[in-house]
Write an enzyme that holds these catalytic residues in place. Structure first.
Site, short mmCIF file in Angstrom:
data_model
loop_
_atom_site.label_atom_id
_atom_site.label_comp_id
_atom_site.label_asym_id
_atom_site.label_seq_id
_atom_site.Cartn_x
_atom_site.Cartn_y
_atom_site.Cartn_z
N GLY A 226 0.87 -1.19 -0.14
CA GLY A 226 -0.01 0.02 -0.13
C GLY A 226 0.98 1.46 -0.13
O GLY A 226 2.02 1.13 0.37
N PRO A 228 2.48 4.88 1.08
CA PRO A 228 3.09 5.31 2.33
C PRO A 228 1.81 5.76 3.21
O PRO A 228 1.18 6.69 2.67
CB PRO A 228 4.11 6.26 2.05
CG PRO A 228 4.39 5.87 0.28
CD PRO A 228 3.34 5.36 -0.14
N THR A 230 -0.42 4.53 4.61
CA THR A 230 -1.84 3.79 4.94
C THR A 230 -1.94 2.96 5.96
O THR A 230 -2.98 2.39 6.24
CB THR A 230 -2.03 2.92 3.52
OG1 THR A 230 -0.86 2.43 3.37
CG2 THR A 230 -2.56 3.86 2.33
N THR A 233 2.45 -0.36 8.51
CA THR A 233 3.25 -0.62 10.10
C THR A 233 2.47 -0.74 11.14
O THR A 233 2.61 -1.53 12.01
CB THR A 233 4.39 0.61 10.10
OG1 THR A 233 5.18 0.71 8.98
CG2 THR A 233 5.35 0.22 11.31
N GLU A 450 -4.29 31.32 -11.34
CA GLU A 450 -5.26 30.42 -10.52
C GLU A 450 -6.75 30.60 -11.07
O GLU A 450 -7.43 29.36 -11.02
CB GLU A 450 -5.14 30.81 -9.11
CG GLU A 450 -3.82 30.60 -8.28
CD GLU A 450 -3.35 28.91 -8.52
OE1 GLU A 450 -4.12 28.05 -8.70
OE2 GLU A 450 -2.16 28.84 -8.66
N HIS A 453 -6.94 28.17 -13.95
CA HIS A 453 -7.38 26.64 -13.50
C HIS A 453 -8.75 26.59 -13.02
O HIS A 453 -9.44 25.64 -13.55
CB HIS A 453 -6.40 26.41 -12.42
CG HIS A 453 -4.82 26.31 -12.63
ND1 HIS A 453 -4.42 25.36 -13.80
CD2 HIS A 453 -3.83 26.69 -11.94
CE1 HIS A 453 -3.05 25.15 -13.52
NE2 HIS A 453 -2.74 26.27 -12.50
P1 ADP Z 1 2.90 2.84 6.24
O1 ADP Z 1 3.54 1.99 7.27
O2 ADP Z 1 1.78 2.15 5.48
O3 ADP Z 1 3.70 3.89 5.60
P2 ADP Z 1 2.11 3.92 9.01
O4 ADP Z 1 1.65 2.42 9.44
O5 ADP Z 1 3.51 4.01 9.61
O6 ADP Z 1 2.14 3.82 7.38
O7 ADP Z 1 1.21 4.93 9.46
C1 ADP Z 1 1.64 6.32 10.03
C2 ADP Z 1 0.60 6.69 11.15
O8 ADP Z 1 -0.61 7.04 10.28
C3 ADP Z 1 0.21 5.64 11.95
O9 ADP Z 1 1.26 5.62 13.09
C4 ADP Z 1 -1.15 6.21 12.23
O10 ADP Z 1 -0.94 7.18 13.36
C5 ADP Z 1 -1.69 6.72 11.22
N1 ADP Z 1 -2.34 5.89 10.37
C6 ADP Z 1 -2.39 5.38 9.20
N2 ADP Z 1 -3.41 4.65 9.12
C7 ADP Z 1 -4.14 4.33 9.82
C8 ADP Z 1 -5.37 3.62 10.13
N3 ADP Z 1 -5.80 2.81 9.33
N4 ADP Z 1 -6.26 3.82 11.39
C9 ADP Z 1 -5.53 4.79 12.25
N5 ADP Z 1 -4.52 5.43 12.35
C10 ADP Z 1 -3.79 5.08 10.94
ZN ZN Z 2 -0.77 26.50 -11.86
MG MG Z 3 5.88 1.97 7.43
#
Ligand code: ADP
Ligand code: ZN
Ligand code: MG
Length: 633
Positions: A226, A228, A230, A233, A450, A453
């Site tokens: 997914g 970044p 999302t 982690t 702007e 656009h």
């Molecule tokens: P990734 O690893 O996909 O890049 P992370 O897991 O590091 O993203 O997400 C970063 C932060 O965004 C998390 O610590 C959390 O605070 C927030 N976050 C992301 N997705 C969610 C979700 N589905 N529900 C709640 N918080 C989320």
């Molecule tokens: Zn422009």
């Molecule tokens: Mg991550």
């Protein structure tokens, strides 16, 4: 907003108390009998050396001439001729100790000395001085002691930066201890499919017999894919919180060190530890750091290390038996660059897509991240969710946090809707620049740009309605922006929609051209984006009538930077010329279209620009009103 605890990836002596490692780190040689044993040894040697020299100092030092006098006077009892000195005893006794007086003297080079000694009946011998102890101390022990000292010091200093030489080759994964802030599936909003799939994996680990009843086998690897932010982690941490089994957490980049072979050793080590602790989950975050396609151009001759690491990972994944209860969980936002071998059956054969959240997903995420915030009663998170299409979880967490900060800065009792609006803008386009350095002429120009656009967006059939236009400079290099709000989320784009999008992007530049008959550098980003769109239409989407349903060029991926660094050219020069001509034709016809649109509606353009220059920010309703009024007239 929940504060994430920073996790330290260091094994060994500087382990934080809040995480434990079940197998204690192997003790180094000098640590075996307590940390100081080597120092006892060194100190003893130094003492011994001084003791030896102290014995020698007892001799009375006399000049050589005096020695000669004693010799002539027959007063020397015996002597030892050493390399540099002569030591010996006199026949005269010391009054205090009542022992023969000892002397030491530095002789001249005197070949007749032996004869003279003989003549006076002195017992003499020649000795070769032993430097063994001194040599040992100065050429071996002290330098090594110094090196050890410096090494230990540096090791401790750099340990946290992952540079601990003593720990090289040791795997850096750590097992989550129970007192880490626990994340559960409750803390992850949306991503229901992912949660369900992961829940199944956890179930499998807890209760393997149930699933193996019919001969099924557990997935070895699960890959979270997914964009970044999302929450990949976060999901993995939730799995660790829910699973109730050992959880090894390591980032792909932790495997990559400056020494070839270290990464592979770490992988071996990690799986060894995991086998000892099964059932367990190994989580490798940012898999693409090691999992990139092997081979490819060698630009610096340096990706051997990564390849070896990847090969070791493949070997280990083949090597364990799923019945043993090990699951490798992994996350990446670049599945396209992963080595094909990783994705084949028996490795990461189960892929879970963690999508950008939809409207309800965003609302749920906002709810989670505003749990601990004080909101004014009129704040409708549903509206905030609707205004943030395309935002991922991390962005939404950021919005909630920015809103809280902005509200506090303005001394609000609670966070207001306006705070949320400002926070969204901030996250989208960076902070407002209060001390704007735009000259009035520049402001005039930006207002028209702007408005261009905006007007095109309102006029083309598939353009998303404009939500907001602003000419307040923001962030890095953004002098103004036009924000559109899609009415619903789209997963596909039609050719008409793409052409409209290109027209909207060109709108700014064309408006400048019509009004000022001169153009500026302000359209650089617009042109970049529109060129890419056109190129993709022609080369990737097969949307050009001339070139037909073919795709041209294959994106190649740099093994080092991870970004596309070029197009592999899989077409002839002739085709290249056709592509260029086609791209140019699409851009030109779009340009003409926009030019006509804006010239025909010059009144609306002027009206919008004037209003924008005056108010600096216009919202969707105002834009709509102005456009409606001035187009019809
Ligand atoms: P990734 O690893 O996909 O890049 P992370 O897991 O590091 O993203 O997400 C970063 C932060 O965004 C998390 O610590 C959390 O605070 C927030 N976050 C992301 N997705 C969610 C979700 N589905 N529900 C709640 N918080 C989320
Ligand atoms: Zn422009
Ligand atoms: Mg991550």
């Amino acid at each position: 907003m929940k504060k994430m605890k920073k996790v330290d990836f260091q094994l060994g002596p500087n382990n934080k108390p809040d995480m434990h490692v079940n197998s204690p780190p192997e003790k180094k040689l000098w640590q075996k009998q307590g940390p100081f044993s080597i120092w006892y040894f060194v100190v003893m040697l130094i003492l011994l050396y001084f003791f030896q020299t102290a014995v020698q100092v007892k001799n009375e030092e006399i000049p050589y001439s005096q020695f000669q006098q004693y010799l002539q006077a027959d007063q020397i009892d015996q002597c030892i001729i050493k390399e540099k000195v002569i030591v010996g005893t006199l026949k005269i006794t010391d009054k205090k100790t009542d022992k023969p007086r000892r002397f030491i003297t530095v002789p001249l080079r005197d070949p007749s000395l032996a004869n003279a000694l003989e003549k006076h009946g002195v017992k003499y011998s020649v000795a070769v001085e032993s430097h063994f102890l001194g040599n040992l101390l100065f050429t071996w022990i002290i330098p090594f002691a110094v090196i050890f000292l410096i090494w230990g010091y540096l090791g401790r200093k750099m340990g946290s930066a992952g540079m601990n030489f003593l720990n090289i080759g040791k795997n850096k994964a750590h097992i989550h201890a129970d007192n880490l802030p626990k994340v559960t599936f409750e803390d992850v909003a949306g991503a229901d499919d992912a949660k369900q799939e992961l829940g199944e994996v956890i179930e499998f680990l807890r209760n393997p017999e149930h699933f193996q009843r019919l001969g099924g086998r557990m997935p070895k690897g699960v890959l979270l894919v997914g964009s970044p932010g999302t929450g990949k982690t976060l999901l993995a941490r939730a799995v660790s919180g829910e699973a109730g089994v050992a959880f090894f957490n390591i980032s792909g980049s932790d495997f990559i060190e400056m020494f070839v072979g270290v990464g592979a050793a770490r992988v071996r080590d990690l799986f060894k530890e995991a086998r000892a602790k099964s059932p367990c989950i190994i989580f490798i975050d940012e898999l693409d750091a090691i999992g990139r396609q092997r081979g490819g151009p060698v630009a610096m001759g340096g990706h051997d290390e990564r390849e070896q690491t990847l090969n070791q990972l493949l070997v280990e994944m083949d090597g364990f038996d799923t019945g043993k209860g090990i699951v490798v969980l992994s996350a990446t936002n670049r599945p396209d660059v992963l080595d094909k071998a990783l994705l084949r059956a028996g490795r990461f054969d189960r892929q879970i897509v963690v999508d950008k959240p939809d409207l309800t997903g965003r609302l749920d995420i906002l709810k989670i991240h505003t749990r601990d915030l004080t909101l004014a009663p009129d704040v409708d998170l549903g509206i905030v969710a609707r205004r943030t299409p395309g935002f991922v979880g991390a962005d939404l967490a950021n919005v909630a946090n920015e809103a809280a900060i902005l509200g506090a800065r303005k001394n609000h009792e609670a966070i207001t809707t306006a705070d949320f609006e400002a926070a969204i803008d901030r996250v989208l386009a960076g902070p407002e620049k209060k001390s704007s350095t735009l000259s009035p002429e520049e402001k005039h120009r930006v207002a028209y740009h702007e408005s261009g656009h905006t007007l095109v967006a309102e006029l083309v059939p598939t353009g998303d309605p404009v939500h907001k236009v602003s000419i307040i400079p923001r962030g890095i290099g953004a002098l103004g922006y036009t924000m559109q709000l899609p009415e619903k989320e789209k997963f596909l784009a039609t050719k008409t929609e793409l052409l409209d999008q290109i027209a909207i992007l060109l709108g700014g530049r064309v408006a400048e051209e019509i009004v000022f008959s001169d153009i500026s550098t302000g359209a650089q980003n617009d042109l970049e984006r529109s060129s890419e769109l056109v190129r993709n239409m022609v080369c990737t989407y097969g949307m050009s009538e001339k070139l037909g349903l073919l795709t041209f060029g294959k994106k190649t991926v740099s093994p080092f930077l991870g970004n596309e660094y070029g197009q592999e050219k899989n077409y002839s020069e002739e085709t290249a010329r056709q592509i260029d001509a086609e791209v140019k034709a699409v851009v030109e016809s779009s340009y003409k279209r926009v030019h006509t649109l804006l010239t025909e509606n010059r009144k609306a353009l002027d009206g919008l620009a004037a209003r924008l220059e005056e108010k600096e920010v216009l919202d969707g309703d105002e834009v709509e009103a102005i456009v409606k009024e001035l187009i019809s007239s």
